[in-house]
Design a protein around this motif. Sequence first.
Motif, PDB file in Angstrom:
ATOM      1  N   SER A 429      15.123   6.599  -5.515  1.00 64.15           N
ATOM      2  CA  SER A 429      15.117   7.897  -6.199  1.00 64.15           C
ATOM      3  C   SER A 429      15.724   7.819  -7.588  1.00 64.15           C
ATOM      4  CB  SER A 429      15.872   8.932  -5.357  1.00 64.15           C
ATOM      5  OG  SER A 429      17.208   8.503  -5.127  1.00 64.15           O
ATOM      6  N   SER A 430      16.568   6.810  -7.833  1.00 61.91           N
ATOM      7  CA  SER A 430      17.161   6.646  -9.162  1.00 61.91           C
ATOM      8  C   SER A 430      16.289   5.812 -10.090  1.00 61.91           C
ATOM      9  CB  SER A 430      18.542   5.995  -9.035  1.00 61.91           C
ATOM     10  OG  SER A 430      18.434   4.693  -8.481  1.00 61.91           O
ATOM     11  N   GLY A 431      15.130   5.353  -9.610  1.00 65.82           N
ATOM     12  CA  GLY A 431      14.201   4.615 -10.448  1.00 65.82           C
ATOM     13  C   GLY A 431      14.389   3.117 -10.453  1.00 65.82           C
ATOM     14  N   LEU A 432      15.234   2.601  -9.569  1.00 67.03           N
ATOM     15  CA  LEU A 432      15.463   1.152  -9.511  1.00 67.03           C
ATOM     16  C   LEU A 432      14.480   0.497  -8.552  1.00 67.03           C
ATOM     17  CD1 LEU A 432      19.367   0.949  -9.379  1.00 67.03           C
ATOM     18  CD2 LEU A 432      17.878   0.499 -11.337  1.00 67.03           C
ATOM     19  N   PRO A 433      14.056  -0.740  -8.849  1.00 66.92           N
ATOM     20  CA  PRO A 433      13.179  -1.449  -7.912  1.00 66.92           C
ATOM     21  C   PRO A 433      13.890  -1.681  -6.584  1.00 66.92           C
ATOM     22  CG  PRO A 433      13.321  -2.609 -10.032  1.00 66.92           C
ATOM     23  CD  PRO A 433      14.386  -1.560 -10.029  1.00 66.92           C
ATOM     24  N   GLN A 434      13.129  -1.700  -5.513  1.00 68.94           N
ATOM     25  CA  GLN A 434      13.661  -2.001  -4.191  1.00 68.94           C
ATOM     26  C   GLN A 434      12.588  -2.769  -3.433  1.00 68.94           C
ATOM     27  OE1 GLN A 434      16.794  -0.832  -3.362  1.00 68.94           O
ATOM     28  NE2 GLN A 434      16.876  -1.869  -1.386  1.00 68.94           N
ATOM     29  N   GLY A 435      12.863  -4.013  -3.130  1.00 68.20           N
ATOM     30  CA  GLY A 435      11.866  -4.849  -2.488  1.00 68.20           C
ATOM     31  C   GLY A 435      11.754  -4.587  -0.998  1.00 68.20           C
ATOM     32  N   VAL A 436      10.608  -4.952  -0.459  1.00 71.32           N
ATOM     33  CA  VAL A 436      10.422  -5.040   0.984  1.00 71.32           C
ATOM     34  C   VAL A 436      10.019  -6.477   1.294  1.00 71.32           C
ATOM     35  CG1 VAL A 436       9.768  -2.629   1.201  1.00 71.32           C
ATOM     36  CG2 VAL A 436       7.993  -4.364   0.931  1.00 71.32           C
ATOM     37  N   VAL A 437      10.407  -6.941   2.477  1.00 72.47           N
ATOM     38  CA  VAL A 437      10.200  -8.336   2.841  1.00 72.47           C
ATOM     39  C   VAL A 437       9.133  -8.452   3.920  1.00 72.47           C
ATOM     40  CG1 VAL A 437      11.274 -10.193   4.192  1.00 72.47           C
ATOM     41  CG2 VAL A 437      12.386  -9.359   2.137  1.00 72.47           C
ATOM     42  N   LEU A 438       8.251  -9.417   3.719  1.00 76.81           N
ATOM     43  CA  LEU A 438       7.294  -9.842   4.741  1.00 76.81           C
ATOM     44  C   LEU A 438       7.684 -11.247   5.174  1.00 76.81           C
ATOM     45  CD1 LEU A 438       3.990  -8.807   2.929  1.00 76.81           C
ATOM     46  CD2 LEU A 438       5.150  -7.504   4.719  1.00 76.81           C
ATOM     47  N   SER A 439       7.836 -11.467   6.468  1.00 72.74           N
ATOM     48  CA  SER A 439       8.170 -12.784   7.000  1.00 72.74           C
ATOM     49  C   SER A 439       7.137 -13.164   8.051  1.00 72.74           C
ATOM     50  CB  SER A 439       9.567 -12.788   7.617  1.00 72.74           C
ATOM     51  OG  SER A 439      10.541 -12.376   6.677  1.00 72.74           O
ATOM     52  N   ALA A 440       6.953 -14.474   8.220  1.00 73.91           N
ATOM     53  CA  ALA A 440       5.982 -14.971   9.196  1.00 73.91           C
ATOM     54  C   ALA A 440       6.538 -16.232   9.842  1.00 73.91           C
ATOM     55  CB  ALA A 440       4.637 -15.246   8.525  1.00 73.91           C
ATOM     56  N   GLY A 441       5.805 -16.767  10.787  1.00 80.77           N
ATOM     57  CA  GLY A 441       6.230 -17.975  11.465  1.00 80.77           C
ATOM     58  C   GLY A 441       6.186 -19.186  10.553  1.00 80.77           C
ATOM     59  N   ALA A 442       6.870 -20.237  10.958  1.00 83.32           N
ATOM     60  CA  ALA A 442       6.996 -21.453  10.139  1.00 83.32           C
ATOM     61  C   ALA A 442       5.623 -21.963   9.708  1.00 83.32           C
ATOM     62  CB  ALA A 442       7.732 -22.524  10.927  1.00 83.32           C
ATOM     63  N   GLY A 443       5.518 -22.297   8.419  1.00 82.39           N
ATOM     64  CA  GLY A 443       4.304 -22.885   7.884  1.00 82.39           C
ATOM     65  C   GLY A 443       3.223 -21.896   7.499  1.00 82.39           C
ATOM     66  N   ARG A 444       3.502 -20.595   7.603  1.00 81.87           N
ATOM     67  CA  ARG A 444       2.450 -19.600   7.381  1.00 81.87           C
ATOM     68  C   ARG A 444       2.569 -18.902   6.023  1.00 81.87           C
ATOM     69  NH1 ARG A 444       0.141 -16.328  12.251  1.00 81.87           N
ATOM     70  NH2 ARG A 444      -1.739 -16.886  11.063  1.00 81.87           N
ATOM     71  N   GLU A 445       2.903 -19.664   4.985  1.00 76.14           N
ATOM     72  CA  GLU A 445       2.937 -19.103   3.627  1.00 76.14           C
ATOM     73  C   GLU A 445       1.583 -18.551   3.214  1.00 76.14           C
ATOM     74  OE1 GLU A 445       6.267 -22.220   3.350  1.00 76.14           O
ATOM     75  OE2 GLU A 445       4.405 -21.930   4.482  1.00 76.14           O
ATOM     76  N   ALA A 446       0.500 -19.232   3.613  1.00 70.79           N
ATOM     77  CA  ALA A 446      -0.836 -18.773   3.221  1.00 70.79           C
ATOM     78  C   ALA A 446      -1.090 -17.354   3.723  1.00 70.79           C
ATOM     79  CB  ALA A 446      -1.899 -19.733   3.760  1.00 70.79           C
ATOM     80  N   LEU A 447      -0.699 -17.078   4.964  1.00 70.18           N
ATOM     81  CA  LEU A 447      -0.846 -15.739   5.522  1.00 70.18           C
ATOM     82  C   LEU A 447      -0.072 -14.716   4.699  1.00 70.18           C
ATOM     83  CD1 LEU A 447      -1.781 -13.989   8.069  1.00 70.18           C
ATOM     84  CD2 LEU A 447       0.536 -14.400   8.900  1.00 70.18           C
ATOM     85  N   LEU A 448       1.188 -15.043   4.353  1.00 68.91           N
ATOM     86  CA  LEU A 448       2.009 -14.122   3.567  1.00 68.91           C
ATOM     87  C   LEU A 448       1.416 -13.891   2.189  1.00 68.91           C
ATOM     88  CD1 LEU A 448       5.666 -15.239   4.410  1.00 68.91           C
ATOM     89  CD2 LEU A 448       4.388 -13.283   5.321  1.00 68.91           C
ATOM     90  N   LEU A 449       0.903 -14.926   1.562  1.00 70.47           N
ATOM     91  CA  LEU A 449       0.325 -14.785   0.225  1.00 70.47           C
ATOM     92  C   LEU A 449      -0.946 -13.936   0.256  1.00 70.47           C
ATOM     93  CD1 LEU A 449       0.897 -18.408  -1.082  1.00 70.47           C
ATOM     94  CD2 LEU A 449       1.981 -16.341  -1.980  1.00 70.47           C
TER      95      LEU A 449
END
Length: 475
Positions: A429-449
Amino acid sequence: MRVHAFTDDALADHDAVGLVAALHSGEVSVREVVDAAIARVERVDPVLGAVAHAAHDRARTEALDPRPGFFAGVPTYLKDNVAAAGMPTGDGTDAYTAPVARRDGDVARMVRATGLVVLGKTRLSEFGFNAVAEHPRLGPVRSPWSTDHPAGASSAGAAALVAAGAVPLAHANDGGGSIRIPASVNGLVGLKPTRDRLAQDRVHRDMPVRIVSDGVLTRSVRDTAAFLREAERVYRALHLPPVGDITRPGRARLRVALNTTGLRHGASPEVAALPRGVGALLEDLGHHVEEVAEVPADASLPDDFLLYWAFLASAVVRTGRLVHRRDWHPERLDHLTRGLDRHLRRHVHHLPAALLRMRRAPDRSAAFFARHDVLLTPTVAHETPLLGHLSPTLDHATIVERLLAWVAFTPVQNVTGDPSVSLPLATTSSGLPQGVVLSAGAGREALLLELSLELEQARPFASVRGPGAAPGAVS
């Protein structure tokens, strides 16, 4: 006040992939790009305090004959806890005079092999232990989104420069959230890769539990994907499935578990609402989202992680004289480092059991991701605090209490070794960025991307270059 370095020069508004295209087309030259980056850094760094060591003359020389690689000629920085030939490695501390490395470590070699031109090194908290970089003598690393707020976590300097537009991407590493937290604070993409995915310096490879992963902070998902692709061509982890060339969203509709309660400190009401909003967007895109009370870790993880963090701090304190000899000044260590050392001495009898549980953490995570494809959480538990909230001049107990209350979600993947990415999909509400995280099982960077690309297309990321932003240094 916001601060940025974007202007009508050779860098323009390009991300790294866009800059590569501009270089290949002849629109700009490597020398122009490097000169523009140096000029931008020199404009904003007096305000941001992000640079630990400048190697600008060397970068200008390299620009005359850049190394080959996909990113040939693209300017970047290394974090000041990896070895780079001819540069000091300060680790964010005053406890010793930073020695100059005689050769590149594995991370620097990997980064240079992609063609990136290293302009110097960025500041971090002392040994990376704190979630903000507020040095008692040098002052804080400030967020370009609000100079009253810290740039977050130990990769603060890298995040500040990328968010401000000084360079399109920068090296970072993550031992408890230090890629993802500054990404959240500064409106960036920050992916912590799977354990062992990328090359690492020996100091991080030799940890009893390898909680640290190296990567980059970027302003676009495609830059993160391109860096992983190119880094994998330099160093390939044969026991992991390759990431490959991820350029478009995936087609599969995914099972997404949403958690805002964490293990001990849940998210504030405002912050909890932000990943729920992203969950609603994912459902609109056809994914199945289920809010769950569990995370892929034991309830003991916060205590175990704190004890392991204390073990690492104690190792620094106890070996300092051996490593640095007469140049070691333990009285200059900050309150957090010294307090962590004391914490280990009081609780060292619990360390063997904590290490055993941490080493078994991947099994629990594998069971979780057998039921879910992705875990969606806040990056941090509440809005970015003001400068001073986590100052290393505070007493140790206060710092630790505030750290655990803010950094409540990210350490899980450092212990399990799973990949995890913070995306700039929300604003407070103050205009600052706030991230959200996506996590997956080991080796699954392609899925996250693939999922990250889909979300970026559906909800384009905000830029610091907006209303209320001052170009260059604030007067």
